[in-house]
Design an enzyme around this catalytic site. Sequence first.
Site, PDB file in Angstrom:
ATOM      1  N   SER A   1       0.826  -1.222   0.000  1.00 55.33           N
ATOM      2  CA  SER A   1       0.000   0.000   0.000  1.00 55.33           C
ATOM      3  C   SER A   1       0.857   1.267   0.000  1.00 55.33           C
ATOM      4  O   SER A   1       0.375   2.328  -0.386  1.00 55.33           O
ATOM      5  CB  SER A   1      -0.939   0.005   1.206  1.00 55.33           C
ATOM      6  OG  SER A   1      -0.184   0.019   2.393  1.00 55.33           O
TER       7      SER A   1
ATOM      8  N   TYR B   1      11.140  -3.041  18.080  1.00 54.71           N
ATOM      9  CA  TYR B   1      11.312  -3.076  16.626  1.00 54.71           C
ATOM     10  C   TYR B   1      12.629  -3.788  16.303  1.00 54.71           C
ATOM     11  O   TYR B   1      12.675  -4.705  15.484  1.00 54.71           O
ATOM     12  CB  TYR B   1      11.309  -1.652  16.058  1.00 54.71           C
ATOM     13  CG  TYR B   1      11.569  -1.600  14.572  1.00 54.71           C
ATOM     14  CD1 TYR B   1      10.632  -2.100  13.673  1.00 54.71           C
ATOM     15  CD2 TYR B   1      12.765  -1.086  14.066  1.00 54.71           C
ATOM     16  CE1 TYR B   1      10.879  -2.068  12.298  1.00 54.71           C
ATOM     17  CE2 TYR B   1      13.009  -1.050  12.708  1.00 54.71           C
ATOM     18  CZ  TYR B   1      12.068  -1.548  11.831  1.00 54.71           C
ATOM     19  OH  TYR B   1      12.315  -1.525  10.480  1.00 54.71           O
TER      20      TYR B   1
ATOM     21  N   SER C   1      14.819  -6.755   6.605  1.00 54.12           N
ATOM     22  CA  SER C   1      15.233  -6.554   7.983  1.00 54.12           C
ATOM     23  C   SER C   1      15.425  -5.052   8.151  1.00 54.12           C
ATOM     24  O   SER C   1      14.624  -4.250   7.639  1.00 54.12           O
ATOM     25  CB  SER C   1      16.502  -7.354   8.259  1.00 54.12           C
ATOM     26  OG  SER C   1      17.016  -7.094   9.540  1.00 54.12           O
TER      27      SER C   1
HETATM   28  N1  LIG Z   1      11.414   3.257   6.101  1.00 54.35           N
HETATM   29  C1  LIG Z   1      12.520   2.900   6.694  1.00 54.35           C
HETATM   30  O1  LIG Z   1      13.361   3.775   7.045  1.00 54.35           O
HETATM   31  C2  LIG Z   1      12.817   1.444   6.941  1.00 54.35           C
HETATM   32  C3  LIG Z   1      14.115   1.135   7.398  1.00 54.35           C
HETATM   33  C4  LIG Z   1      14.430  -0.197   7.627  1.00 54.35           C
HETATM   34  C5  LIG Z   1      13.506  -1.185   7.393  1.00 54.35           C
HETATM   35  N2  LIG Z   1      12.245  -0.872   6.952  1.00 54.35           N
HETATM   36  C6  LIG Z   1      11.316  -2.000   6.743  1.00 54.35           C
HETATM   37  O2  LIG Z   1      10.806  -1.949   5.424  1.00 54.35           O
HETATM   38  C7  LIG Z   1       9.531  -2.586   5.395  1.00 54.35           C
HETATM   39  C8  LIG Z   1       8.553  -1.712   4.634  1.00 54.35           C
HETATM   40  O3  LIG Z   1       8.391  -0.513   5.354  1.00 54.35           O
HETATM   41  P1  LIG Z   1       8.183   0.923   4.667  1.00 54.35           P
HETATM   42  O4  LIG Z   1       9.280   1.776   5.132  1.00 54.35           O
HETATM   43  O5  LIG Z   1       7.903   0.798   3.226  1.00 54.35           O
HETATM   44  O6  LIG Z   1       6.883   1.397   5.482  1.00 54.35           O
HETATM   45  P2  LIG Z   1       5.374   1.707   5.041  1.00 54.35           P
HETATM   46  O7  LIG Z   1       5.367   2.719   3.958  1.00 54.35           O
HETATM   47  O8  LIG Z   1       4.664   1.997   6.307  1.00 54.35           O
HETATM   48  O9  LIG Z   1       4.864   0.311   4.441  1.00 54.35           O
HETATM   49  C9  LIG Z   1       4.632  -0.793   5.273  1.00 54.35           C
HETATM   50  C10 LIG Z   1       3.683  -1.744   4.583  1.00 54.35           C
HETATM   51  O10 LIG Z   1       3.489  -2.878   5.434  1.00 54.35           O
HETATM   52  C11 LIG Z   1       2.087  -3.073   5.603  1.00 54.35           C
HETATM   53  N3  LIG Z   1       1.777  -3.728   6.875  1.00 54.35           N
HETATM   54  C12 LIG Z   1       2.085  -3.318   8.119  1.00 54.35           C
HETATM   55  N4  LIG Z   1       1.615  -4.213   9.030  1.00 54.35           N
HETATM   56  C13 LIG Z   1       0.991  -5.186   8.306  1.00 54.35           C
HETATM   57  C14 LIG Z   1       0.307  -6.371   8.658  1.00 54.35           C
HETATM   58  N5  LIG Z   1       0.146  -6.757   9.930  1.00 54.35           N
HETATM   59  N6  LIG Z   1      -0.219  -7.140   7.664  1.00 54.35           N
HETATM   60  C15 LIG Z   1      -0.082  -6.769   6.368  1.00 54.35           C
HETATM   61  N7  LIG Z   1       0.547  -5.654   5.968  1.00 54.35           N
HETATM   62  C16 LIG Z   1       1.081  -4.876   6.937  1.00 54.35           C
HETATM   63  C17 LIG Z   1       1.489  -1.679   5.501  1.00 54.35           C
HETATM   64  O11 LIG Z   1       0.112  -1.787   5.239  1.00 54.35           O
HETATM   65  P3  LIG Z   1      -0.959  -0.689   5.782  1.00 54.35           P
HETATM   66  O12 LIG Z   1      -0.904   0.451   4.807  1.00 54.35           O
HETATM   67  O13 LIG Z   1      -2.237  -1.430   5.776  1.00 54.35           O
HETATM   68  O14 LIG Z   1      -0.511  -0.309   7.168  1.00 54.35           O
HETATM   69  C18 LIG Z   1       2.310  -1.123   4.343  1.00 54.35           C
HETATM   70  O15 LIG Z   1       1.795  -1.590   3.118  1.00 54.35           O
HETATM   71  C19 LIG Z   1       9.148  -2.865   6.846  1.00 54.35           C
HETATM   72  O16 LIG Z   1       9.397  -4.213   7.131  1.00 54.35           O
HETATM   73  C20 LIG Z   1      10.089  -1.959   7.636  1.00 54.35           C
HETATM   74  O17 LIG Z   1      10.363  -2.475   8.907  1.00 54.35           O
HETATM   75  C21 LIG Z   1      11.894   0.429   6.730  1.00 54.35           C
END
Ligand SMILES: NC(=O)c1ccc[n+]([C@@H]2O[C@H](COP(=O)([O-])OP(=O)(O)OC[C@H]3O[C@@H](n4cnc5c(N)ncnc54)[C@H](OP(=O)(O)O)[C@@H]3O)[C@@H](O)[C@H]2O)c1
Length: 264
Positions: free
Chosen positions: A9, A139, A125
């Site tokens: 999303s 986290y 990760s």
């Molecule tokens: N952004 C950063 O700086 C960063 C750094 C290191 C790692 N990460 C990792 O990268 C991954 C993606 O994160 P992002 O940064 O792209 O964040 P994001 O824009 O918030 O996207 C997260 C996605 O995961 C979905 N999600 C969360 N909980 C869920 C659940 N229980 N079941 C199904 N879908 C779920 C969300 O859906 P909804 O829209 O429905 O909530 C959204 O589509 C995560 O694993 C995060 O830990 C991010």
Amino acid sequence: MVIFITGISSGFGLETARLLSQEGHAVYGTVRREVTSLPQVNYIRLDVRDTKAVQQAVQQIIETEGRIDVLINNAGMGIGGPLEFATEEEIREQMDANFMGLVHCVDAVLPYMRKQGSGKIIALSSIGGLMGLPFQGFYSASKFAIEGYCEALRLETKPFGITVTVIRPGDFSTGFTGSRKKATSSEAQQAYPAYQKAIDKVEHDESGGLKPHVLARRISRIIRKKNPRYGYVVSSFEQRLSVFLKQFLPAKWFAAILGKYYYL
Ligand SMILES: NC(=O)c1ccc[n+]([C@@H]2O[C@H](COP(=O)([O-])OP(=O)(O)OC[C@H]3O[C@@H](n4cnc5c(N)ncnc54)[C@H](OP(=O)(O)O)[C@@H]3O)[C@@H](O)[C@H]2O)c1
């Protein structure tokens, strides 16, 4: 290739699904709410905490495509606050979404990948999975769990021609910052005066971080490789340096540097 990716999303998931579908792959992506912004992508509604829903989604892909070549386990969220003040419910959500969600997806795809004798499993990760980050402790714990699990998974699945890759992003500007569930009680703030400053710093770094299409391009390159590397850190130079220092500095020195960075 037939690709199953969770959490499309927003953020990494959205950009990766967009790019991979433009490249001509059959992309099946999960969302929790009604989203239809990518016309070539097949949307599946599910929460990764729901084992049965994940099994059904994989079944649906197999019935349509006959195979799954790549699992990208991306869905995740973060809670922020002093460890002491996190509620049982928040901790479970953190571990269930980030770690058990991965386990559910891997369990669902593995029987098919083993039969095919091939497959790529890519898990998101974090740099927080390599070092315990203050006020993001649960986290970090969820990402450390992913690290330990994937290290073992890699060895167990190698004989079947399946590769496992762990991606550790640094700070990126995505929906993650806005979705973070933070401790807001005055009790938590008073007990840990450093908390607010540290979390403001985290959010400032994320908001000014790299754009998610950078990571999408990296994933696209990984899935084209016959034998991708096991681990990738995708971040600024400073954050890659911190990963290096964590490995080589005495723990006490590294803790002092990290503490100073977060005003502790
Ligand atoms: N952004 C950063 O700086 C960063 C750094 C290191 C790692 N990460 C990792 O990268 C991954 C993606 O994160 P992002 O940064 O792209 O964040 P994001 O824009 O918030 O996207 C997260 C996605 O995961 C979905 N999600 C969360 N909980 C869920 C659940 N229980 N079941 C199904 N879908 C779920 C969300 O859906 P909804 O829209 O429905 O909530 C959204 O589509 C995560 O694993 C995060 O830990 C991010």
